[in-house]
Design an enzyme around this catalytic site. Structure first.
Site, PDB file in Angstrom:
ATOM      1  N   SER A 122       3.052   1.039  -1.010  1.00 40.57           N
ATOM      2  CA  SER A 122       3.316   2.242  -0.223  1.00 40.57           C
ATOM      3  C   SER A 122       2.814   2.114   1.203  1.00 40.57           C
ATOM      4  CB  SER A 122       2.649   3.456  -0.892  1.00 40.57           C
ATOM      5  OG  SER A 122       1.284   3.200  -1.134  1.00 40.57           O
ATOM      6  N   HIS A 143      10.045   0.491  -2.051  1.00 36.50           N
ATOM      7  CA  HIS A 143       9.065   1.562  -2.226  1.00 36.50           C
ATOM      8  C   HIS A 143       9.721   2.742  -2.933  1.00 36.50           C
ATOM      9  CE1 HIS A 143       6.325   4.847  -0.392  1.00 36.50           C
ATOM     10  NE2 HIS A 143       5.873   4.449  -1.571  1.00 36.50           N
ATOM     11  N   GLU A 155      12.746   3.311  -0.469  1.00 34.61           N
ATOM     12  CA  GLU A 155      12.704   2.702   0.858  1.00 34.61           C
ATOM     13  C   GLU A 155      12.847   1.190   0.696  1.00 34.61           C
ATOM     14  OE1 GLU A 155       9.957   5.141   3.920  1.00 34.61           O
ATOM     15  OE2 GLU A 155       8.857   4.365   2.195  1.00 34.61           O
ATOM     16  N   ASN A 193       5.237   7.527   3.966  1.00 32.47           N
ATOM     17  CA  ASN A 193       3.796   7.785   3.979  1.00 32.47           C
ATOM     18  C   ASN A 193       3.224   7.971   5.369  1.00 32.47           C
ATOM     19  OD1 ASN A 193       3.202   7.942   1.224  1.00 32.47           O
ATOM     20  ND2 ASN A 193       3.365   5.721   1.032  1.00 32.47           N
TER      21      ASN A 193
END
Length: 288
Positions: A122, A143, A155, A193
């Protein structure tokens, strides 16, 4: 390698994320090696998958035959040597750079030359992990979001050396797994994130500075911003140790004080209050 050439996938890490990835891969028809450090960890992951699929049958989302077939595609593994039989390895281990790097070095010595290495990190730079291998062109980020079987986004992150064939193969695979793949750059925290964790961190600061109680902070974000879950409850679900690790990666990557982890987050992690997985975080949870 084309997506259709991927027949067998190893998932390294049988926890919540790794188990979810293994589940969607098996349901999509792939042979899956669910790997972890010991048989107990692997069995917990397998049993969690079986329970999830049983719930889907009970809710009419799938049939008994489909569940039986999906579970039969999952092999339980405690050795990275099993990567010899795989076309793709998806690493979903703890968010620790040293651990992930060691896994990639070991895999590079065991997996076939054509195999692609993906990481569910992440926040750790894809380029850094790729440099631990002799196949940087075949290393990429995948991800997934938590919980993997439910969330549609994945992702897809290119490292500096990731080639177009690898990207295309993984993009197509993401769609085959029922996800919406989105290409993002190899930057600290990627997109998800980099936006999400500072918001969670700011919510923790609101608690730390006594601006509001956890329930109040979460209710404001749910009712005022139409979020399905409040940021503190979400932090508990993600794991406070994971949240802290990501904040530290952001802080180190950008050297910007706006990414400084709230002292309360660090204190909770030190106390072992990690959220849902430990039974206590910003909220208290019943034992599983």
């Amino acid at each position: 390698m084309a997506q259709n050439d991927i027949k067998a996938i190893m998932v390294v890490g049988a926890g919540q994320m790794g188990g979810g990835i293994a589940q969607v891969a098996a349901v999509a028809g792939y042979k899956v090696f669910l790997n972890d450090i010991n048989t107990e960890a692997v069995k917990r992951g397998y049993d969690r998958i079986a329970a999830n699929l049983a719930r889907n049958v009970a809710k009419g989302r799938s049939t008994e035959d489909e569940t039986t077939a999906a579970l039969a595609r999952i092999m339980q593994s405690v050795s990275l040597d099993d990567a010899k039989a795989c076309d793709l390895v998806i690493e979903a281990a703890t968010e620790n750079v040293s651990l992930k790097s060691e896994i990639f070095r070991t895999l590079d010595a065991t997996a076939p030359a054509h195999a692609i290495f993906a990481t569910n990190t992440s926040s750790v730079p894809i380029t850094e992990l790729a440099a631990c291998t002799g196949r940087a062109d075949k290393v990429i980020g995948m991800h997934f979001m938590n919980p993997v079987p439910v969330m549609k986004l994945v992702e897809i992150i290119r490292g500096l050396e990731t080639d177009d064939a690898t990207f295309k193969t993984i993009e197509e695979l993401g769609s085959k797994l029922g996800k919406t793949p989105v290409e993002v750059k190899d930057s600290p925290g990627f997109v998800s994130n980099r936006i999400l964790l500072p918001m969670i961190n700011e919510a923790i600061y609101c608690l730390y500075e006594n601006v509001g109680a956890p329930e109040a902070i979460d209710t404001v974000m749910k009712l005022g911003m139409n979020h399905p879950m409040g940021p503190l409850a979400l932090a508990d679900l993600i794991g406070l140790d994971t949240c802290l690790s990501i904040m530290e990666v952001l802080y180190e990557g950008f050297e910007d004080s706006k990414y400084r982890a709230c002292p309360l987050l660090r204190q909770y992690v030190q106390a072992g209050r990690l959220g849902v997985k430990s039974g206590r975080g910003f909220y208290t949870y019943a034992a599983a």
